[in-house]
Write an enzyme that holds these catalytic residues in place. Structure first.
Site, PDB file in Angstrom:
ATOM      1  N   SER A 143       0.766  -1.338   0.111  1.00  0.00           N
ATOM      2  CA  SER A 143      -0.239   0.015   0.029  1.00  0.00           C
ATOM      3  C   SER A 143       1.077   1.215   0.076  1.00  0.00           C
ATOM      4  O   SER A 143       1.500   1.532  -0.995  1.00  0.00           O
ATOM      5  CB  SER A 143      -1.079  -0.147   1.325  1.00  0.00           C
ATOM      6  OG  SER A 143      -2.113   0.539   0.827  1.00  0.00           O
ATOM      7  N   LYS A 165     -21.507  18.309   9.034  1.00  0.00           N
ATOM      8  CA  LYS A 165     -20.127  18.330  10.127  1.00  0.00           C
ATOM      9  C   LYS A 165     -20.099  17.235  10.882  1.00  0.00           C
ATOM     10  O   LYS A 165     -18.843  16.876  11.090  1.00  0.00           O
ATOM     11  CB  LYS A 165     -20.513  19.601  11.053  1.00  0.00           C
ATOM     12  CG  LYS A 165     -19.322  19.954  11.842  1.00  0.00           C
ATOM     13  CD  LYS A 165     -18.266  20.491  11.131  1.00  0.00           C
ATOM     14  CE  LYS A 165     -16.986  20.708  11.755  1.00  0.00           C
ATOM     15  NZ  LYS A 165     -15.788  20.992  11.142  1.00  0.00           N
TER      16      LYS A 165
END
Length: 335
Positions: free
Chosen positions: A163, A215
């Site tokens: 990765s 949010k």
């Protein structure tokens, strides 16, 4: 009456006789005070000796920390001669860690700038980590390779280069692995937990107030909406495409693309050579000897100083670690 009185007087007594008081030794108060005074002086001397010992050890630790932080580095040494420069990335790639972009780039810059280095080996043993940190390192390797075209940079994989680790490796001129190394995992993930069901069973009410519709995005204590899920997936796809572009650019025609190559799967070192994810088998020593013809290996790896380790153990960064831990639950990760 007199007989009874005599019998009573002759009856055995069960009360022990009180011994006569021993005569007090003259000046005993003075003797006790002297003993107390000597004991106090002895305790004060022992305390003073331990105080001096701990102060000395503290000064010794400070001196050692300063020496490790400001002492001569490999780039300051003279007469090293032609050598292979070694930089190690061992562990998760993250800010303020062993794979911190600032730390790795500092070592790369010094190794490239040293006139005695004939080539660089970046030894990677990492499961991945932050796409930001990996991307910064990848970009800097690309820039430094252009600045120093006569100094090749080869990656040598230790146990694992997956990765984010492979994101960095893709920028190298060549990649060498062990047959049993783990290589690949070209993908992106974002993981976390949801506790809404558990909260309902326990009768816990979530009271989250936000200014802004999204949010509370991916809040583990609030239900996940389909809109938020689609947005997160779109962001992951975007970062994944960046990863794919980096690998294609770095490996070029050497890469043998298959439907699984960018799926997040990982392969053995032997298979990675077949797929073009790596160029061959090798170790730090063999690459230095056979490729660079410079068996003198100088380690440029920037390591954490003693003072930083002490502060970390004392918990100076506890608050920061807590914030990082919370943020990491929703941040995209290459691992």
């Amino acid at each position: 009456m007199s007989n009874d009185s005599d019998q009573l007087n002759q009856a055995p007594s069960w009360q022990a006789a009180t011994p006569a008081a021993a005569p007090k030794k003259e000046g005993w108060e003075r003797e006790v005070l002297e003993k107390l005074a000597f004991a106090t002086l002895k305790e004060q001397r022992a305390r003073r000796r331990w105080g001096i010992f701990f102060k000395f050890m503290t000064l010794l630790l400070i001196a050692f920390a300063l020496w490790t932080s400001f002492g001569p580095s490999v780039s300051d040494m003279e007469n090293v001669g032609p050598h292979t420069a070694l930089i190690k990335i061992d562990g998760t790639i993250e800010a303020k860690g062993a794979g911190d972009a600032e730390t790795v780039i500092s070592a790369l810059t010094k190794a490239y700038a040293d006139p005695g280095s004939v080539g660089l080996i970046l030894q990677i043993n990492s499961p991945g980590g932050s796409p930001v940190q990996a991307g910064i390192i990848n970009d800097e390797i690309t820039r430094l390779r252009k600045q120093y075209p006569k100094k090749p940079l080869y990656v040598v994989v230790n146990e694992i280069c997956a990765s984010g680790g492979y994101y960095i490796a893709a920028a190298a001129d060549r990649i060498y692995v062990n047959k049993a190394s783990i290589v690949g995992s070209i993908g992106v993930l974002m993981d976390g937990f949801g506790f809404t069901g558990t909260m309902e069973k326990l009768g816990v009410e979530r009271r989250l107030l936000t200014a802004g519709e999204n949010k509370g995005f991916l809040d583990p204590f609030s239900p996940q909406t389909e809109k938020q899920k689609e947005y997160a997936q779109g962001m992951l796809n975007e970062i994944h495409q960046q990863f794919i572009d980096v690998v294609r650019k770095g490996r070029g025609k050497r890469l043998k693309e298959t439907p699984e190559i960018f799926s997040g799967l990982f392969w053995s070192g032997a298979k990675s050579v077949e797929l073009g994810l790596a160029d061959g088998f090798g170790t730090v020593e063999s690459v230095a000897r056979d490729e660079f013809k410079a068996t003198n290996i100088v380690d440029y790896t920037q390591r954490e100083g003693l003072s930083d380790r002490v502060l970390r153990k004392l918990g100076a960064a506890a608050g920061e670690s807590a914030v990082k831990s919370f943020a990491a639950q929703t941040a995209p990760s290459l691992k």
